[in-house]
Design a protein around this motif. Structure first.
Motif, short mmCIF file in Angstrom:
data_model
loop_
_atom_site.label_atom_id
_atom_site.label_comp_id
_atom_site.label_asym_id
_atom_site.label_seq_id
_atom_site.Cartn_x
_atom_site.Cartn_y
_atom_site.Cartn_z
N THR A 31 -8.86 -1.55 -9.65
CA THR A 31 -8.81 -2.16 -8.33
C THR A 31 -7.59 -1.62 -7.60
OG1 THR A 31 -9.82 -4.16 -9.23
CG2 THR A 31 -8.68 -4.38 -7.12
N ALA A 32 -7.73 -1.36 -6.31
CA ALA A 32 -6.60 -0.88 -5.51
C ALA A 32 -5.38 -1.76 -5.78
CB ALA A 32 -6.96 -0.87 -4.04
N GLY A 33 -4.24 -1.13 -6.03
CA GLY A 33 -3.01 -1.85 -6.33
C GLY A 33 -2.67 -1.84 -7.81
N ASP A 34 -3.65 -1.55 -8.67
CA ASP A 34 -3.38 -1.45 -10.11
C ASP A 34 -2.60 -0.17 -10.40
OD1 ASP A 34 -4.85 -3.76 -10.47
OD2 ASP A 34 -6.60 -2.75 -11.35
N ASN A 35 -2.00 -0.11 -11.59
CA ASN A 35 -1.32 1.10 -12.03
C ASN A 35 -2.23 1.87 -12.98
OD1 ASN A 35 0.97 0.40 -10.59
ND2 ASN A 35 1.94 -0.60 -12.32
N LEU A 36 -2.17 3.19 -12.89
CA LEU A 36 -3.01 4.07 -13.71
C LEU A 36 -2.14 4.97 -14.57
CD1 LEU A 36 -5.73 5.53 -14.43
CD2 LEU A 36 -5.34 6.94 -12.38
N ARG A 37 -2.56 5.14 -15.82
CA ARG A 37 -1.93 6.11 -16.74
C ARG A 37 -3.05 7.01 -17.25
NH1 ARG A 37 2.77 4.78 -19.72
NH2 ARG A 37 1.82 5.75 -21.54
N GLU B 76 0.27 1.76 -8.23
CA GLU B 76 -0.45 1.11 -7.13
C GLU B 76 -1.52 2.04 -6.54
OE1 GLU B 76 2.37 -0.53 -4.35
OE2 GLU B 76 3.29 -1.75 -5.89
N VAL B 77 -2.56 2.29 -7.34
CA VAL B 77 -3.62 3.20 -6.90
C VAL B 77 -4.23 2.73 -5.58
CG1 VAL B 77 -4.22 4.01 -9.21
CG2 VAL B 77 -5.43 2.05 -8.26
N ARG B 78 -4.67 3.73 -4.82
CA ARG B 78 -5.36 3.47 -3.56
C ARG B 78 -6.72 4.16 -3.66
NH1 ARG B 78 -0.11 5.52 -0.73
NH2 ARG B 78 -1.40 7.31 -0.28
N GLU B 79 -7.57 3.90 -2.69
CA GLU B 79 -8.90 4.50 -2.73
C GLU B 79 -8.83 6.03 -2.75
OE1 GLU B 79 -12.08 2.58 -0.43
OE2 GLU B 79 -10.67 0.92 -0.14
N VAL B 80 -7.78 6.61 -2.18
CA VAL B 80 -7.61 8.07 -2.18
C VAL B 80 -7.40 8.61 -3.60
CG1 VAL B 80 -5.10 8.10 -1.83
CG2 VAL B 80 -6.49 9.97 -0.96
N ASP B 81 -7.03 7.75 -4.54
CA ASP B 81 -6.80 8.17 -5.93
C ASP B 81 -8.09 8.21 -6.75
OD1 ASP B 81 -3.94 8.42 -5.70
OD2 ASP B 81 -3.86 6.24 -5.62
N VAL C 160 -11.76 3.91 -8.10
CA VAL C 160 -10.87 2.91 -7.52
C VAL C 160 -11.69 2.10 -6.53
CG1 VAL C 160 -8.80 2.48 -6.15
CG2 VAL C 160 -8.84 4.37 -7.78
N VAL C 161 -11.72 0.79 -6.74
CA VAL C 161 -12.46 -0.09 -5.83
C VAL C 161 -11.48 -0.90 -4.99
CG1 VAL C 161 -14.52 -0.21 -7.29
CG2 VAL C 161 -12.69 -1.85 -7.63
N ALA C 162 -11.88 -1.17 -3.76
CA ALA C 162 -11.02 -1.94 -2.84
C ALA C 162 -10.85 -3.36 -3.38
CB ALA C 162 -11.64 -1.96 -1.46
N LYS C 163 -9.70 -3.94 -3.07
CA LYS C 163 -9.47 -5.33 -3.44
C LYS C 163 -10.43 -6.22 -2.67
CE LYS C 163 -4.67 -5.79 -4.82
NZ LYS C 163 -3.35 -6.26 -4.45
N ALA C 164 -10.93 -7.23 -3.34
CA ALA C 164 -11.80 -8.19 -2.66
C ALA C 164 -10.95 -8.98 -1.67
CB ALA C 164 -12.46 -9.11 -3.68
#
Length: 116
Positions: free
Chosen positions: A16-22, A77-82, A105-109
């Motif tokens: 979800t947008a805002g999460d961190n990715l590794r 803080e992933v965004r849809e562009v990621d 990456v999905v937009a936050k509800a």
């Protein structure tokens, strides 16, 4: 000495947008042969900075001294562009090999406001 055979793994294939990715890229190789990592990722086109952590550690067992080399791509803080394909290339003196994984990456509800 052989061409490295990287293995790639994302902390999640859907965020979800805002999460961190590794995204982790791992190679096992000979201790005295350096491995270089390069990354291609969706945010590059808009200039998202690249943050990586690289490490190596001994691998027990088997003939000869072997190391596990690792490169971790961090996206805060992933965004849809990621959203898209992440590719890791591992290279040594014998050549290079790439592997990829796809991250969604999905937009936050959005919370609906209750009428007053």
């Amino acid at each position: 000495m052989a061409v490295p055979a990287p293995v790639i793994e994302a902390s999640s294939s859907s965020l979800t947008a805002g999460d961190n990715l590794r995204v982790t890229c791992t190679v096992v190789g000979e201790a005295e042969v350096a491995v270089d990592f390069t990354w291609e990722y969706p945010g590059q086109q808009i200039g998202r900075p690249l943050y990586t952590q690289e490490s190596s550690r001994p691998v027990a067992g088997g003939p000869g001294a072997r190391l596990q080399f690792q490169s971790v791509l961090l996206v805060d803080e992933v965004r849809e562009v990621d959203h898209g394909t992440y590719t890791c290339t591992a290279e040594n003196l014998q050549g290079a090999k790439s592997t990829s994984t796809t991250v969604k990456v999905v937009a936050k509800a959005k919370l609906k406001k209750k009428p007053q």
